[in-house]
Structures are given as structure tokens and as C-alpha cells.
Enzyme design. Structure first.
Site, PDB file in Angstrom:
ATOM      1  N   HIS A 165       1.223  -0.619  -0.049  1.00  0.00           N
ATOM      2  CA  HIS A 165       0.004   0.139  -0.176  1.00  0.00           C
ATOM      3  C   HIS A 165       1.061   1.155   0.003  1.00  0.00           C
ATOM      4  CE1 HIS A 165      -3.464  -2.315   0.595  1.00  0.00           C
ATOM      5  NE2 HIS A 165      -3.210  -2.855   1.647  1.00  0.00           N
ATOM      6  N   ASP A 201      -2.412 -10.523  -2.578  1.00  0.00           N
ATOM      7  CA  ASP A 201      -3.054 -10.057  -1.445  1.00  0.00           C
ATOM      8  C   ASP A 201      -5.080 -10.100  -1.358  1.00  0.00           C
ATOM      9  OD1 ASP A 201      -2.000  -8.621   1.657  1.00  0.00           O
ATOM     10  OD2 ASP A 201      -3.837  -8.186   1.033  1.00  0.00           O
ATOM     11  N   HIS A 203      -5.787  -7.557  -0.351  1.00  0.00           N
ATOM     12  CA  HIS A 203      -6.345  -5.752  -0.492  1.00  0.00           C
ATOM     13  C   HIS A 203      -5.776  -5.546  -2.042  1.00  0.00           C
ATOM     14  CE1 HIS A 203      -6.843  -6.446   3.723  1.00  0.00           C
ATOM     15  NE2 HIS A 203      -8.230  -5.720   3.573  1.00  0.00           N
ATOM     16  N   ASP A 290      -4.446 -13.139   3.078  1.00  0.00           N
ATOM     17  CA  ASP A 290      -4.897 -12.198   3.906  1.00  0.00           C
ATOM     18  C   ASP A 290      -6.697 -13.234   2.568  1.00  0.00           C
ATOM     19  OD1 ASP A 290      -4.581 -10.911   2.115  1.00  0.00           O
ATOM     20  OD2 ASP A 290      -4.669  -9.442   3.372  1.00  0.00           O
TER      21      ASP A 290
HETATM   22  C1  OKP Z   1      -2.689  -4.245   4.741  1.00  0.00           C
HETATM   23  B1  OKP Z   1      -2.298  -5.589   3.541  1.00  0.00           B
HETATM   24  C2  OKP Z   1      -9.499  -2.488   9.638  1.00  0.00           C
HETATM   25  C3  OKP Z   1      -9.701  -1.429   8.568  1.00  0.00           C
HETATM   26  C4  OKP Z   1      -8.873  -2.735   7.380  1.00  0.00           C
HETATM   27  C5  OKP Z   1      -6.448  -1.752   6.828  1.00  0.00           C
HETATM   28  C6  OKP Z   1      -5.807  -2.460   5.839  1.00  0.00           C
HETATM   29  C7  OKP Z   1      -4.831  -2.851   5.487  1.00  0.00           C
HETATM   30  C8  OKP Z   1      -4.822  -3.969   5.055  1.00  0.00           C
HETATM   31  N1  OKP Z   1     -10.035  -2.359  10.934  1.00  0.00           N
HETATM   32  N2  OKP Z   1      -7.128  -1.447   7.750  1.00  0.00           N
HETATM   33  O1  OKP Z   1      -3.026  -5.154   3.077  1.00  0.00           O
HETATM   34  O2  OKP Z   1      -3.217  -6.848   4.293  1.00  0.00           O
HETATM   35 ZN    ZN Z   2      -4.238  -7.401   2.506  1.00  0.00          ZN
END
Ligand code: OKP
Ligand code: ZN
Length: 347
Positions: A165, A201, A203, A290
Site C-alpha cells: 500500500h 493479497d 487488498h 488474507d
Molecule cells: C494491509 B494489507 C480494519 C480496517 C482495515 C487496513 C487494512 C490494511 C491491509 N479494521 N485497515 O493489504 O494486508
Molecule cells: Zn491485505
């Protein structure tokens, strides 16, 4: 396989992140990496190494120098505001949105914190800079290892905090330095004319996409939760194809929350076809687990056994491969899932 692990990762031990108006314990914890190390003890799929010193010049070709200078001094500035701040994590609370100036760097610390970030869920603390630098060194060393004449064809940058990110000049999503982008840049400078970054990932890899959006030498492909409902929300749609020289060198494959393993694997095949069409000389895989069914912040449904198959499929590209460790928050299962990918690849 060589596994570069970040000896400084636990210096970044964030206490809390903002969630629905409240500070809650942070999902991104040192325990995640400890579980991977423990699983590697049980199943030694590779040789563990510590990284050498970080190549700061390369770092400055991926991230804006003024951003790096800010990160390097952020903790010092935070404590200078008030000695009692040493007990607290740094979190931004003000951002320059549309129409605000980004070219003038404010003198105010809180304002600069907002200029260089995009969320209030990425706590920064005393050890964050050292931890992030250690991870960057792992990624660059992993890239150089797979290009070495007698080297392995695959290497893993086992680190946290994650990186995908983090953009040219912003942190967020638990990320400060973009390890996958640094590996890709190291591969380019090591002699590969074309490099692909494949982000699996949950995200969207908004940082990596942004870093390479105008470049045609690095293909970025991301398979992720649809940003209409999933973090990081503001990037990662299917109509983002790259710009200028980079036109056609970005592919987003958003999938709805709730997507099952079968659909996900079919979409991975699509991603791999795009990588093959680009004909890169090496690939970086931003490896987040994830996508696991038990992940507390994500909504895909891969089972642990699926990760063996994912590794096997990625090996099918037949390319020098660098894995970087990204997300995965079902902490107790992160080790099994990550090592399954590596084992599936190595078999
Ligand atoms: C990082 B990576 C959860 C809210 C989400 C950000 C997630 C970041 C993910 N309480 N917060 O891509 O695994
Ligand atoms: Zn992620």
C-alpha cells in the site's frame, strides 16, 4: 530457495489503530512473522538469511526523497512535540484532499503526517523506520539473489510491516516502504528489461500500482476485493490500465467480497495469462494470505490446502520469482498458509 528474514521487524510493534471511532489493537503484529518462522522450523523449505545493508540510492529511486526524509525523522519530531508522546503511536488526522496543495511541504508535523499518508490505521512508532528499512533490504537482496548466476530461482522476503500500500510518497494500510516495488526495481536494475508484479493479497496493491502507473517496463497485476466495498477503496478498479508509457501495463481483477476458492483460482489463471503475455524476465509476487477463509478483516474463502496449489501454479510461470510478505491476519494460520505457498512452489 533463499529466505531473507527481517531481523528488525519486531521494532515495529504498533499498539492501536483507529476503527469506527475507537482505538483498537492492531491486526498487524510481530506474532504474524513469528508464526511463519516457527512453521519454517517444522518445514524447512529454504535457507534463512539476514539481509545486508539497505541500498539507499535504490530506495530513493522508488520513493520520493522528501517522503523518506520525513519518515526517517518522524518519531523524533513526534517526541519533540511533547516528551509524553513517547508512550503513544503516531496517527495522522488531517489530509489534503482534492484542491488542496501537495507541492508545499507544511512546517507543521501533523500537517506533514497527513501529506504523506492516506489513512489513520497505520500507526508509526519509534522502531517503525528501522523495521521498514530491514524489510526493504530483504526485498532488494531477494531480488538480487534470484539474478545471481549461481543463485536460486526463487527467494522470499519474509518481513513486516507489509509494503504494497506504500506509494511513491505516502504510507497507509500498515505499509511504509513498498517491498514488492523495491524488488521489481532491483530486478530491472539487475538486467531484466521487463518485470511483472503480481499482487495476490486480499487488498488492492494501490501503492505498487501508483509507483509503476506511468511505466511500461513493469507490469502490475492485482487480484483483490472489489474497492467499491473493500479497503483501500479509492483505487483498484478494472478500468485502470496505466497511463503514458505505462498504458496497458496495469491490470486489476477485482472480485466481490465472498468470492470462493474456485472463482479466485480461475481469476488467478487470468492474471497469469496477462503476466505471460507481457513476457517478463522475472516476477515479484506480493504474497498476502488474507485471502484465507478465517481472516478477520477480509472476505475471500481460500482454505489452507489451496495455498499449496497456488504455489504450484505460480511455479508454472517458469520465471525467477521473488515473494514479498504482505497481509494475513488469521495470526495462528499465517505460518501454515505462507509456507504452503512456498512448499507448493518448490515441489
Ligand atoms: C494491509 B494489507 C480494519 C480496517 C482495515 C487496513 C487494512 C490494511 C491491509 N479494521 N485497515 O493489504 O494486508
Ligand atoms: Zn491485505
Amino acid at each position: 530457495m533463499l529466505i531473507f528474514h527481517n531481523p528488525d521487524h519486531a521494532l515495529h510493534q504498533p499498539r492501536q489503530e483507529m476503527f469506527r471511532g475507537r482505538l483498537v489493537p492492531c491486526h498487524e503484529s510481530p506474532a504474524r512473522l513469528h508464526h511463519v518462522m516457527a512453521e519454517l522450523q517444522r518445514r524447512p523449505v529454504g535457507t534463512l538469511r539476514e539481509p545486508g545493508p539497505l541500498d539507499d540510492a535504490l530506495l530513493r529511486r522508488v520513493h520520493a526523497p522528501r517522503y523518506l526524509d520525513f519518515l526517517a525523522k518522524a518519531w523524533e519530531e513526534w517526541i519533540a512535540l511533547d516528551a509524553a508522546n513517547a508512550e503513544l503511536d503516531v496517527l495522522p488526522s488531517v489530509w489534503p484532499v482534492r484542491g488542496f496543495r501537495h507541492d508545499v511541504e507544511p512546517a507543521n508535523f501533523a500537517a506533514r503526517l497527513g501529506l504523506y499518508s492516506f489513512d489513520a490505521g497505520t500507526p508509526l512508532m519509534g522502531g517503525s523506520w528501522a523495521a521498514a528499512r530491514g524489510g526493504a533490504a530483504c526485498a532488494i537482496d531477494a531480488a538480487r539473489a534470484v539474478l545471481a548466476p549461481e543463485g536460486p530461482r526463487v527467494a522470499f522476503a519474509l518481513t513486516r510491516p507489509p509494503g504494497h500500500h506504500a506509494g511513491p510518497d505516502f504510507f497507509g494500510g500498515y505499509c511504509f516502504l513498498n517491498n514488492a516495488a523495491l524488488a521489481a526495481q532491483a530486478l530491472r536494475e539487475g538486467g531484466c528489461t521487463r518485470v511483472a508484479v503480481l499482487d495476490i493479497d486480499y487488498h488492492h496493491g494501490n501503492g505498487t500500482q501508483t509507483i509503476f502507473y506511468g511505466r511500461g517496463d513493469v507490469l502490475t497485476v492485482s487480484l483483490h476485493g472489489d474497492p467499491r466495498t473493500e479497503y483501500p477503496f479509492f483505487l483498484g478498479h478494472a478500468d485502470e490500465h496505466g497511463e503514458g508509457e505505462g498504458q496497458g501495463a496495469n491490470l486489476n481483477l477485482p472480485l466481490p467480497a465472498g468470492t470462493d476458492a474456485i472463482t479466485w483460482r480461475r481469476t488467478l489463471d487470468q492474471a497469469l495469462e496477462a503476466v505471460t503475455r507481457f513476457a517478463p524476465q522475472a516476477v515479484v509476487v506480493a504474497l498476502g494470505v488474507d485471502t484465507f477463509e478465517g481472516d478477520p478483516i477480509s472476505k475471500f474463502a481460500l482454505g489452507s490446502a489451496d495455498y499449496l496449489e497456488v504455489g504450484r501454479t505460480l511455479a508454472g510461470l517458469g520465471l525467477p520469482t521473488v515473494f514479498t510478505m504482505e497481509g494475513g491476519y488469521a495470526v495462528a494460520e499465517v505460518g501454515v498458509n505462507v509456507v504452503n505457498v512456498l512448499e507448493g512452489f518448490a515441489r
